[in-house]
Scaffold this motif. Structure first.
Motif, PDB file in Angstrom:
ATOM      1  N   TRP A  13      43.206  41.872  38.353  1.00 35.92           N
ATOM      2  CA  TRP A  13      43.569  41.100  39.556  1.00 35.92           C
ATOM      3  C   TRP A  13      43.970  39.664  39.198  1.00 35.92           C
ATOM      4  CZ3 TRP A  13      45.358  43.430  43.443  1.00 35.92           C
ATOM      5  CH2 TRP A  13      45.479  42.816  44.689  1.00 35.92           C
ATOM      6  N   TYR A  14      45.111  39.611  38.499  1.00 35.37           N
ATOM      7  CA  TYR A  14      45.706  38.322  38.143  1.00 35.37           C
ATOM      8  C   TYR A  14      46.862  38.052  39.095  1.00 35.37           C
ATOM      9  CZ  TYR A  14      42.953  38.351  33.865  1.00 35.37           C
ATOM     10  OH  TYR A  14      41.912  38.361  32.965  1.00 35.37           O
ATOM     11  N   LEU A  15      46.860  36.859  39.687  1.00 31.07           N
ATOM     12  CA  LEU A  15      47.771  36.549  40.797  1.00 31.07           C
ATOM     13  C   LEU A  15      48.949  35.716  40.327  1.00 31.07           C
ATOM     14  CD1 LEU A  15      44.638  35.780  42.815  1.00 31.07           C
ATOM     15  CD2 LEU A  15      46.268  37.558  43.492  1.00 31.07           C
ATOM     16  N   PRO A  16      50.131  36.029  40.830  1.00 34.37           N
ATOM     17  CA  PRO A  16      51.307  35.261  40.377  1.00 34.37           C
ATOM     18  C   PRO A  16      51.297  33.854  40.961  1.00 34.37           C
ATOM     19  CG  PRO A  16      51.913  36.752  42.145  1.00 34.37           C
ATOM     20  CD  PRO A  16      50.466  37.037  41.836  1.00 34.37           C
TER      21      PRO A  16
ATOM     22  N   ILE B  77      60.501  45.172  35.643  1.00 39.99           N
ATOM     23  CA  ILE B  77      59.445  45.836  36.423  1.00 39.99           C
ATOM     24  C   ILE B  77      58.156  45.022  36.338  1.00 39.99           C
ATOM     25  CG2 ILE B  77      58.924  47.405  34.472  1.00 39.99           C
ATOM     26  CD1 ILE B  77      58.031  49.481  36.628  1.00 39.99           C
ATOM     27  N   VAL B  78      57.597  44.720  37.504  1.00 46.12           N
ATOM     28  CA  VAL B  78      56.311  44.005  37.555  1.00 46.12           C
ATOM     29  C   VAL B  78      55.448  44.573  38.681  1.00 46.12           C
ATOM     30  CG1 VAL B  78      57.092  41.761  36.647  1.00 46.12           C
ATOM     31  CG2 VAL B  78      57.271  42.214  39.104  1.00 46.12           C
ATOM     32  N   GLU B  79      54.150  44.382  38.523  1.00 46.24           N
ATOM     33  CA  GLU B  79      53.238  44.564  39.647  1.00 46.24           C
ATOM     34  C   GLU B  79      53.231  43.227  40.397  1.00 46.24           C
ATOM     35  OE1 GLU B  79      50.485  45.334  36.245  1.00 46.24           O
ATOM     36  OE2 GLU B  79      49.311  46.240  37.868  1.00 46.24           O
ATOM     37  N   PRO B  80      53.358  43.222  41.718  1.00 41.21           N
ATOM     38  CA  PRO B  80      53.278  41.936  42.418  1.00 41.21           C
ATOM     39  C   PRO B  80      52.000  41.175  42.056  1.00 41.21           C
ATOM     40  CG  PRO B  80      54.067  43.624  43.915  1.00 41.21           C
ATOM     41  CD  PRO B  80      53.682  44.324  42.630  1.00 41.21           C
ATOM     42  N   VAL B  81      50.875  41.866  42.002  1.00 39.03           N
ATOM     43  CA  VAL B  81      49.635  41.301  41.472  1.00 39.03           C
ATOM     44  C   VAL B  81      49.222  42.218  40.332  1.00 39.03           C
ATOM     45  CG1 VAL B  81      47.226  40.716  41.958  1.00 39.03           C
ATOM     46  CG2 VAL B  81      48.942  40.488  43.769  1.00 39.03           C
ATOM     47  N   ALA B  82      48.846  41.633  39.190  1.00 38.75           N
ATOM     48  CA  ALA B  82      48.476  42.463  38.035  1.00 38.75           C
ATOM     49  C   ALA B  82      47.088  43.052  38.283  1.00 38.75           C
ATOM     50  CB  ALA B  82      48.519  41.630  36.761  1.00 38.75           C
TER      51      ALA B  82
ATOM     52  N   LEU C 130      42.234  37.193  46.290  1.00 40.55           N
ATOM     53  CA  LEU C 130      43.346  37.132  47.259  1.00 40.55           C
ATOM     54  C   LEU C 130      43.558  38.548  47.756  1.00 40.55           C
ATOM     55  CD1 LEU C 130      45.378  34.930  48.354  1.00 40.55           C
ATOM     56  CD2 LEU C 130      47.060  35.915  46.827  1.00 40.55           C
ATOM     57  N   GLY C 131      43.888  38.687  49.047  1.00 39.31           N
ATOM     58  CA  GLY C 131      43.912  40.034  49.602  1.00 39.31           C
ATOM     59  C   GLY C 131      42.490  40.579  49.562  1.00 39.31           C
TER      60      GLY C 131
ATOM     61  N   VAL D 272      51.657  50.430  43.197  1.00 43.85           N
ATOM     62  CA  VAL D 272      50.672  51.517  43.225  1.00 43.85           C
ATOM     63  C   VAL D 272      49.312  50.990  43.699  1.00 43.85           C
ATOM     64  CG1 VAL D 272      49.376  53.032  41.659  1.00 43.85           C
ATOM     65  CG2 VAL D 272      51.869  53.021  41.607  1.00 43.85           C
ATOM     66  N   ILE D 273      49.021  49.739  43.399  1.00 44.86           N
ATOM     67  CA  ILE D 273      47.760  49.138  43.849  1.00 44.86           C
ATOM     68  C   ILE D 273      47.962  48.265  45.087  1.00 44.86           C
ATOM     69  CG2 ILE D 273      46.247  47.212  43.185  1.00 44.86           C
ATOM     70  CD1 ILE D 273      45.707  48.612  40.573  1.00 44.86           C
ATOM     71  N   THR D 274      49.040  47.479  45.088  1.00 41.25           N
ATOM     72  CA  THR D 274      49.232  46.537  46.203  1.00 41.25           C
ATOM     73  C   THR D 274      49.814  47.215  47.443  1.00 41.25           C
ATOM     74  OG1 THR D 274      51.284  45.930  45.074  1.00 41.25           O
ATOM     75  CG2 THR D 274      49.438  44.397  44.859  1.00 41.25           C
ATOM     76  N   GLY D 275      50.320  48.449  47.283  1.00 39.40           N
ATOM     77  CA  GLY D 275      50.943  49.141  48.400  1.00 39.40           C
ATOM     78  C   GLY D 275      49.938  49.642  49.416  1.00 39.40           C
ATOM     79  N   PHE D 276      50.369  49.704  50.661  1.00 36.35           N
ATOM     80  CA  PHE D 276      49.584  50.259  51.757  1.00 36.35           C
ATOM     81  C   PHE D 276      48.290  49.477  52.000  1.00 36.35           C
ATOM     82  CE2 PHE D 276      52.278  53.740  50.202  1.00 36.35           C
ATOM     83  CZ  PHE D 276      53.047  53.904  51.337  1.00 36.35           C
ATOM     84  N   GLY D 277      48.471  48.184  52.204  1.00 34.34           N
ATOM     85  CA  GLY D 277      47.425  47.417  52.864  1.00 34.34           C
ATOM     86  C   GLY D 277      46.543  46.497  52.056  1.00 34.34           C
ATOM     87  N   ARG D 278      46.560  46.588  50.738  1.00 34.83           N
ATOM     88  CA  ARG D 278      45.569  45.824  49.962  1.00 34.83           C
ATOM     89  C   ARG D 278      45.667  44.320  50.216  1.00 34.83           C
ATOM     90  NH1 ARG D 278      40.758  46.814  48.481  1.00 34.83           N
ATOM     91  NH2 ARG D 278      41.456  48.950  48.151  1.00 34.83           N
ATOM     92  N   MET D 279      46.915  43.847  50.487  1.00 33.61           N
ATOM     93  CA  MET D 279      47.092  42.410  50.712  1.00 33.61           C
ATOM     94  C   MET D 279      47.039  42.068  52.208  1.00 33.61           C
ATOM     95  SD  MET D 279      47.501  41.449  47.602  1.00 33.61           S
ATOM     96  CE  MET D 279      47.929  39.727  47.798  1.00 33.61           C
ATOM     97  N   GLY D 280      46.697  43.060  53.032  1.00 30.66           N
ATOM     98  CA  GLY D 280      46.691  42.826  54.481  1.00 30.66           C
ATOM     99  C   GLY D 280      48.058  43.071  55.093  1.00 30.66           C
ATOM    100  N   THR D 281      49.022  43.470  54.271  1.00 29.57           N
ATOM    101  CA  THR D 281      50.383  43.773  54.736  1.00 29.57           C
ATOM    102  C   THR D 281      50.730  45.175  54.240  1.00 29.57           C
ATOM    103  OG1 THR D 281      51.164  42.726  52.708  1.00 29.57           O
ATOM    104  CG2 THR D 281      51.219  41.382  54.706  1.00 29.57           C
TER     105      THR D 281
END
Ligand SMILES: Cc1ncc(COP(=O)(O)O)c(C=O)c1O
Length: 461
Positions: free
Chosen positions: A244-247, A234-239, A393-394, A271-280
């Protein structure tokens, strides 16, 4: 404790005196309570990008109220949907029956989720989503006769909420240290995704690392436990919560390949990156990787009402149903759920929120404003005293400052307080100040936030 602040300036109709608020009984979460009571921060209203404080001051919401309020505050379509739902179906049992709003919300979320992520298990928060996804992983493997797969891999400084499961796979030391043997025993953690020497500054692009940090997973962690025993990574795509640490570029794709090779499930905590934060729609879309489960919460209702969930792949659902094929029809396939799973009012809020995101093209807007935020952070803050890194980023960015010897986190806390007193809400996370404004943010707001942060950093250098 009841406050008596005699020199209150009350402006506007929502202003109220602190002495009218009894603060004795509310134990504030993730907050230094003693310090709070000396200098309370109380919001009484919000609209668009701003809060109103008890004393009538306007405070710019630089953090979407903990990454929740993507569409900005006080959005009428969401408010109206909630009011209408309350007058139509206020609540209905979640077990052995359901409600029309839950089916509609699940359909919308499944359509937005990538690949074969089509089955939504609702809960009420990101913490519950984490625990739900870990339980699904165990139950799924068991349903296939692989009950020995009962170990989880998280990542250092990961955050998956405060339930015992999420806390165990999480890797933020302060969140774990008091809980000793109550943490799940069969958990290991991959190393963190940060290189302060070569990638302290990340300016609107994915960092490209020379080193392959997933060799550690392949060569040390998996052989140590044997891959056949691992249920899920289990990971957050971005921490996010860590700051806000980026892979590194290619990291999540390679993680997917490693999991596939060994039959391990991959869970993205979005929970954080979902629904738009990265522009996607999701971080999964931004990075082009489809997990087996995707956890969501926060922005799904614009933060207005608690709702979380896990979107599971068809493969997982089908396997769980197939495993029950020989059981009587009344047998439950997965013993899990919450009284408020798929609450009709929360789901009505989600439906209205997702429609609003689409109608106002807010994810595109987040994608467009992200570089504006990143450019402002790098141009105004890079080079200031104590600043040792900036990552953007995002539509989010973090400024990392040198720790004060013997007082970890103090500098970021002081900067946060000063920003608040200057009318901007930022988020202290370790030695970082994080900005993640609502997607409706304008350039003037970004300039204001960044200038206030820059001044506060100078003041506390
Ligand atoms: C990635 C992630 N997972 C889980 C959670 C926990 O969510 P909640 O506070 O809704 O339980 C958070 C909260 O910030 C989060 O960022």
């Amino acid at each position: 404790m009841i406050y008596d602040i005699s020199n209150l300036q009350c402006i506007g109709r929502t202003a109220m005196a602190l002495q009218d608020i009894n603060m004795t009984h509310h134990w504030l979460p993730f907050t230094p309570n003693r310090s709070f009571h000396k200098d309370p921060r109380v919001f009484v209203a919000a609209d668009g990008m701003h809060f109103t404080t008890h004393d009538g001051r306007q405070v710019l919401d630089g953090i979407s109220s903990l990454w929740c309020v993507g569409a900005g505050h006080n959005r009428k379509p969401i408010n109206e949907a909630i009011k209408k739902q309350l007058d139509t179906l206020d609540y209905a049992t979640a077990f052995q029956a359901s409600n029309d709003q839950a089916f509609k919300a699940a359909e919308m979320i499944a359509h937005m989720a990538p690949g074969d992520l089509n089955k939504v298990l609702f809960c009420n928060s990101g913490s519950e989503a984490a625990d739900t996804s870990l339980k699904v992983a165990l139950a799924y493997h068991r349903s296939r006769g692989e009950g020995h797969r009962n170990m989880f891999i998280g990542r250092e400084r990961g955050y998956h909420g405060v339930g015992f499961g999420g806390m165990s796979v999480g890797g933020i030391p302060a969140n774990r240290k008091a809980y000793g043997t109550a943490l799940l025993p069969r958990v290991d953690h991959m190393r963190f995704i940060h290189d302060p020497v070569n990638h302290a500054y990340i300016h609107n692009q994915e960092p490209v690392w020379k080193e392959d940090i997933l060799l550690e997973l392949e060569n040390r962690i998996l052989p140590l436990h044997d891959p056949s025993n691992i249920a899920a990574v289990i990971v957050e795509p971005v921490a996010g919560s860590a700051g806000w640490y980026l892979p590194p570029r290619g990291y999540l794709k390679r993680l997917r390949e490693i999991c596939d090779k060994h039959g391990i499930l991959l869970i993205f905590d979005e929970v954080i990156t979902g629904f738009g934060r990265m522009g996607t729609n999701f971080g999964a879309d931004y990075y082009g990787v489809v997990p087996d489960m995707l956890n969501f919460a926060k922005c799904v209702t614009n933060g207005v009402i608690p709702l979380g969930g896990v979107v599971c792949s068809d493969r997982i659902y089908d396997s769980m149903m197939a495993a029950s094929a020989g059981s009587p029809e009344h047998a439950i396939e997965f013993f899990h759920g919450y009284t408020y799973s798929g609450h009709p009012v929360a789901c009505a809020a989600a439906i209205a929120t997702l429609e609003l995101f689409k109608q106002d093209k807010l994810f595109e807007r987040a994608g467009h404003m992200g570089p504006v935020l990143g450019d402002a952070l790098h141009s105004a803050i890079k080079g200031l005293p104590t600043v040792i890194g900036i990552r953007s980023l995002g539509l989010a960015g973090a400024v990392e400052m040198a720790s004060i010897p013997g007082a970890p986190g103090k500098r970021a806390y002081d900067v946060f307080m000063t920003c608040f007193h200057h009318g901007v809400l930022v988020r202290p996370a370790g030695e970082n100040i994080v900005l993640c404004p609502p997607y409706i943010v304008e350039k003037e707001h970004i300039d204001r936030m960044v200038n206030v942060v820059a001044d506060a950093i100078k003041q506390h250098a």
